[in-house]
Design a protein around this motif. Structure first.
Motif, PDB file in Angstrom:
ATOM      1  N   THR A   1     -17.273  11.993 -10.255  1.00 29.93           N
ATOM      2  CA  THR A   1     -18.412  13.238 -10.405  1.00 29.93           C
ATOM      3  C   THR A   1     -19.720  12.605 -10.601  1.00 29.93           C
ATOM      4  O   THR A   1     -20.566  13.187 -10.389  1.00 29.93           O
ATOM      5  CB  THR A   1     -17.819  13.871 -11.486  1.00 29.93           C
ATOM      6  N   ASP A   2     -19.796  11.589 -11.425  1.00 35.53           N
ATOM      7  CA  ASP A   2     -21.097  10.974 -11.815  1.00 35.53           C
ATOM      8  C   ASP A   2     -21.154   9.295 -11.517  1.00 35.53           C
ATOM      9  O   ASP A   2     -20.161   8.817 -11.996  1.00 35.53           O
ATOM     10  CB  ASP A   2     -21.559  11.346 -13.313  1.00 35.53           C
ATOM     11  N   ILE A   3     -22.338   8.762 -11.184  1.00 33.92           N
ATOM     12  CA  ILE A   3     -22.515   7.553 -11.405  1.00 33.92           C
ATOM     13  C   ILE A   3     -23.539   7.170 -12.404  1.00 33.92           C
ATOM     14  O   ILE A   3     -24.656   7.624 -12.282  1.00 33.92           O
ATOM     15  CB  ILE A   3     -22.830   6.752  -9.946  1.00 33.92           C
ATOM     16  N   ILE A   4     -23.200   6.663 -13.542  1.00 34.04           N
ATOM     17  CA  ILE A   4     -24.360   6.581 -14.632  1.00 34.04           C
ATOM     18  C   ILE A   4     -24.421   4.809 -14.867  1.00 34.04           C
ATOM     19  O   ILE A   4     -23.620   4.009 -15.523  1.00 34.04           O
ATOM     20  CB  ILE A   4     -23.608   6.883 -15.741  1.00 34.04           C
ATOM     21  N   PRO A   5     -25.821   4.386 -14.586  1.00 34.88           N
ATOM     22  CA  PRO A   5     -26.296   3.069 -14.727  1.00 34.88           C
ATOM     23  C   PRO A   5     -26.313   2.751 -16.256  1.00 34.88           C
ATOM     24  O   PRO A   5     -26.907   3.587 -17.246  1.00 34.88           O
ATOM     25  CB  PRO A   5     -27.851   3.174 -14.289  1.00 34.88           C
ATOM     26  N   MET A   6     -25.635   1.633 -16.536  1.00 30.65           N
ATOM     27  CA  MET A   6     -25.423   1.486 -18.022  1.00 30.65           C
ATOM     28  C   MET A   6     -26.320   0.213 -18.437  1.00 30.65           C
ATOM     29  O   MET A   6     -26.421  -0.121 -19.607  1.00 30.65           O
ATOM     30  CB  MET A   6     -24.173   1.192 -18.594  1.00 30.65           C
ATOM     31  N   GLY A   7     -26.796  -0.551 -17.411  1.00 33.29           N
ATOM     32  CA  GLY A   7     -26.930  -2.069 -17.775  1.00 33.29           C
ATOM     33  C   GLY A   7     -26.427  -2.842 -16.635  1.00 33.29           C
ATOM     34  O   GLY A   7     -26.850  -2.728 -15.577  1.00 33.29           O
ATOM     35  N   THR A   8     -25.813  -4.139 -17.274  1.00 38.65           N
ATOM     36  CA  THR A   8     -25.057  -4.600 -16.093  1.00 38.65           C
ATOM     37  C   THR A   8     -24.156  -4.130 -15.236  1.00 38.65           C
ATOM     38  O   THR A   8     -23.793  -4.577 -14.452  1.00 38.65           O
ATOM     39  CB  THR A   8     -24.234  -5.868 -16.942  1.00 38.65           C
ATOM     40  N   HIS A   9     -23.620  -2.777 -15.863  1.00 42.25           N
ATOM     41  CA  HIS A   9     -22.531  -2.256 -15.258  1.00 42.25           C
ATOM     42  C   HIS A   9     -23.097  -0.829 -14.879  1.00 42.25           C
ATOM     43  O   HIS A   9     -23.916  -0.186 -15.538  1.00 42.25           O
ATOM     44  CB  HIS A   9     -21.104  -2.016 -15.795  1.00 42.25           C
ATOM     45  N   HIS A  10     -22.202  -0.157 -13.745  1.00 39.75           N
ATOM     46  CA  HIS A  10     -22.521   1.272 -13.640  1.00 39.75           C
ATOM     47  C   HIS A  10     -21.318   1.867 -13.792  1.00 39.75           C
ATOM     48  O   HIS A  10     -20.228   1.254 -13.397  1.00 39.75           O
ATOM     49  CB  HIS A  10     -22.992   1.636 -12.177  1.00 39.75           C
ATOM     50  N   MET A  11     -21.294   2.997 -14.725  1.00 41.63           N
ATOM     51  CA  MET A  11     -20.054   3.976 -14.982  1.00 41.63           C
ATOM     52  C   MET A  11     -19.827   4.796 -13.877  1.00 41.63           C
ATOM     53  O   MET A  11     -20.655   5.698 -13.658  1.00 41.63           O
ATOM     54  CB  MET A  11     -20.220   4.429 -16.235  1.00 41.63           C
ATOM     55  N   PHE A  12     -18.633   4.811 -13.201  1.00 40.18           N
ATOM     56  CA  PHE A  12     -18.142   5.910 -12.321  1.00 40.18           C
ATOM     57  C   PHE A  12     -17.254   6.837 -13.112  1.00 40.18           C
ATOM     58  O   PHE A  12     -16.334   6.357 -13.702  1.00 40.18           O
ATOM     59  CB  PHE A  12     -17.336   5.383 -11.294  1.00 40.18           C
ATOM     60  N   LEU A  13     -17.821   7.858 -13.411  1.00 43.38           N
ATOM     61  CA  LEU A  13     -17.057   8.950 -14.039  1.00 43.38           C
ATOM     62  C   LEU A  13     -16.381   9.783 -13.162  1.00 43.38           C
ATOM     63  O   LEU A  13     -16.968  10.241 -12.129  1.00 43.38           O
ATOM     64  CB  LEU A  13     -18.160   9.887 -14.870  1.00 43.38           C
ATOM     65  N   ALA A  14     -15.061  10.094 -13.441  1.00 42.53           N
ATOM     66  CA  ALA A  14     -14.113  10.709 -12.351  1.00 42.53           C
ATOM     67  C   ALA A  14     -13.327  11.769 -12.796  1.00 42.53           C
ATOM     68  O   ALA A  14     -12.788  11.632 -14.160  1.00 42.53           O
ATOM     69  CB  ALA A  14     -13.671   9.681 -11.575  1.00 42.53           C
ATOM     70  N   ASP A  15     -12.811  12.558 -12.149  1.00 43.97           N
ATOM     71  CA  ASP A  15     -11.873  13.611 -12.497  1.00 43.97           C
ATOM     72  C   ASP A  15     -10.566  12.990 -11.950  1.00 43.97           C
ATOM     73  O   ASP A  15     -10.654  12.381 -10.965  1.00 43.97           O
ATOM     74  CB  ASP A  15     -11.794  15.104 -11.790  1.00 43.97           C
ATOM     75  N   ILE A  16      -9.500  12.861 -12.765  1.00 46.19           N
ATOM     76  CA  ILE A  16      -8.336  12.642 -12.443  1.00 46.19           C
ATOM     77  C   ILE A  16      -7.519  13.647 -11.742  1.00 46.19           C
ATOM     78  O   ILE A  16      -7.222  14.916 -12.349  1.00 46.19           O
ATOM     79  CB  ILE A  16      -7.357  12.182 -13.412  1.00 46.19           C
ATOM     80  N   VAL A  17      -7.420  13.643 -10.408  1.00 52.79           N
ATOM     81  CA  VAL A  17      -6.828  14.646  -9.535  1.00 52.79           C
ATOM     82  C   VAL A  17      -5.464  14.631  -9.392  1.00 52.79           C
ATOM     83  O   VAL A  17      -4.860  15.606  -8.783  1.00 52.79           O
ATOM     84  CB  VAL A  17      -7.796  14.917  -8.313  1.00 52.79           C
ATOM     85  N   ALA A  18      -4.634  13.644  -9.602  1.00 48.05           N
ATOM     86  CA  ALA A  18      -3.182  13.496  -9.676  1.00 48.05           C
ATOM     87  C   ALA A  18      -2.878  12.139 -10.269  1.00 48.05           C
ATOM     88  O   ALA A  18      -3.541  11.278 -10.502  1.00 48.05           O
ATOM     89  CB  ALA A  18      -2.841  13.351  -8.137  1.00 48.05           C
ATOM     90  N   VAL A  19      -1.667  12.240 -10.875  1.00 51.95           N
ATOM     91  CA  VAL A  19      -0.918  11.141 -11.276  1.00 51.95           C
ATOM     92  C   VAL A  19       0.445  11.030 -10.855  1.00 51.95           C
ATOM     93  O   VAL A  19       1.217  11.834 -10.486  1.00 51.95           O
ATOM     94  CB  VAL A  19      -0.670  11.529 -13.009  1.00 51.95           C
ATOM     95  N   ASP A  20       0.361   9.786 -10.270  1.00 53.71           N
ATOM     96  CA  ASP A  20       1.685   9.297  -9.449  1.00 53.71           C
ATOM     97  C   ASP A  20       2.594   8.536 -10.367  1.00 53.71           C
ATOM     98  O   ASP A  20       2.179   7.292 -10.911  1.00 53.71           O
ATOM     99  CB  ASP A  20       1.516   8.543  -8.199  1.00 53.71           C
TER     100      ASP A  20
ATOM    101  N   ARG B   1       0.836  -1.160  -0.124  1.00 50.63           N
ATOM    102  CA  ARG B   1      -0.073  -0.133   0.079  1.00 50.63           C
ATOM    103  C   ARG B   1       1.035   1.256   0.112  1.00 50.63           C
ATOM    104  O   ARG B   1       1.952   1.484   0.707  1.00 50.63           O
ATOM    105  CB  ARG B   1      -0.979  -0.006   1.245  1.00 50.63           C
ATOM    106  N   GLU B   2       0.469   2.288  -1.038  1.00 43.51           N
ATOM    107  CA  GLU B   2       1.177   3.432  -0.764  1.00 43.51           C
ATOM    108  C   GLU B   2       0.251   4.535  -0.804  1.00 43.51           C
ATOM    109  O   GLU B   2      -0.863   4.471  -1.509  1.00 43.51           O
ATOM    110  CB  GLU B   2       2.124   3.577  -2.157  1.00 43.51           C
ATOM    111  N   GLU B   3       0.704   5.762   0.021  1.00 43.35           N
ATOM    112  CA  GLU B   3      -0.484   6.560   0.383  1.00 43.35           C
ATOM    113  C   GLU B   3      -0.416   7.539  -1.029  1.00 43.35           C
ATOM    114  O   GLU B   3       0.298   7.933  -1.555  1.00 43.35           O
ATOM    115  CB  GLU B   3       0.032   7.380   1.469  1.00 43.35           C
ATOM    116  N   ALA B   4      -1.911   7.951  -1.152  1.00 43.26           N
ATOM    117  CA  ALA B   4      -2.093   8.750  -2.261  1.00 43.26           C
ATOM    118  C   ALA B   4      -1.906  10.218  -2.157  1.00 43.26           C
ATOM    119  O   ALA B   4      -1.917  10.583  -0.674  1.00 43.26           O
ATOM    120  CB  ALA B   4      -3.604   8.448  -2.825  1.00 43.26           C
ATOM    121  N   SER B   5      -2.101  11.043  -2.787  1.00 39.32           N
ATOM    122  CA  SER B   5      -1.416  12.371  -2.330  1.00 39.32           C
ATOM    123  C   SER B   5      -2.865  13.247  -2.375  1.00 39.32           C
ATOM    124  O   SER B   5      -2.845  14.330  -1.537  1.00 39.32           O
ATOM    125  CB  SER B   5      -0.724  13.105  -3.351  1.00 39.32           C
ATOM    126  N   GLU B   6      -4.021  12.888  -3.047  1.00 36.92           N
ATOM    127  CA  GLU B   6      -5.340  13.580  -3.084  1.00 36.92           C
ATOM    128  C   GLU B   6      -6.444  13.015  -2.694  1.00 36.92           C
ATOM    129  O   GLU B   6      -7.523  13.639  -2.629  1.00 36.92           O
ATOM    130  CB  GLU B   6      -5.485  14.127  -4.509  1.00 36.92           C
TER     131      GLU B   6
END
Length: 196
Positions: free
Chosen positions: A123-142, A100-105
């Motif tokens: 930012t959003d959870i969108i029901p698609m059918g068998t799956h739900h899409m978690f739409l997200a902002d990329i707040v940091a890249v390590d 495990r490594e600590e995230a910054s954000e």
């Protein structure tokens, strides 16, 4: 080339066998996700699609965060294992001997053995059918320092990333070209000097 028509299906390939980390504040988990990608440049946005029946689904829904950890050839066995077993019954970090490594954000761990991790805020959870899409902002890249050359450029080919295609894992092969190579002007090695 002759083609046979099949009905529509989830047959895009290759895709990344990403190791997605999440946490409920007490327990951490890793879920292997192939349904992921980039959806926007500015702001940088990504998504993961998760079945609501998966153990990680509620963790991500409640916490509102997750991290996409890229899978290398060395991590393929762990990625596969994390995609088969449920975090409801086992600590995947311990079982796969991952750090495990600590995230910054965000409040969820990264996988230290992964050379590149995207910290994401839903930012959003969108029901698609068998799956739900978690739409997200990329707040940091390590990024692991070993992937950055002396000019500060990212050399992702050093990571030896893995790909997933129709049930099989592959190591990414040789580089075939860089973006724009098909339209780049050719450099002439034996160009004659112009007269005065």
């Amino acid at each position: 080339m002759s083609k046979i028509k099949w009905k529509g299906g989830a047959l895009l390939a290759p895709v990344p066998p990403a190791m997605v980390t999440c946490s409920d504040g007490e327990k951490d988990n890793i879920i292997t996700i192939a349904w992921t990608g980039i959806v926007n440049t500015n702001p940088p946005k990504t998504y993961i699609s998760v079945r609501p029946t998966r153990h990680s689904y509620e963790m991500i829904k409640r916490s509102g965060v997750f991290a996409i950890n890229l899978t290398t050839e060395e991590l393929v066995r762990s990625a596969d294992w994390c995609g088969v077993y449920t975090g409801a019954k086992v600590d995947k970090f311990s079982k796969c001997k991952l750090t495990r490594e600590e995230a910054s954000e965000i409040d969820c761990p990264l996988i230290a053995e992964s050379p590149l991790s995207l910290e994401c805020r839903v930012t959003d959870i969108i029901p698609m059918g068998t799956h739900h899409m978690f739409l997200a902002d990329i707040v940091a890249v390590d990024v692991d320092e070993s992937l950055i050359d002396d000019k500060g450029k990212l050399n992702l080919q050093r990571a030896h990333l893995a790909a997933y295609a129709h049930g099989d894992y592959f190591g990414l092969g040789k580089r075939l070209g860089s973006f724009g190579f098909s339209v780049a002007k050719k450099k002439h090695k034996n160009k004659k000097p112009q007269g005065k």
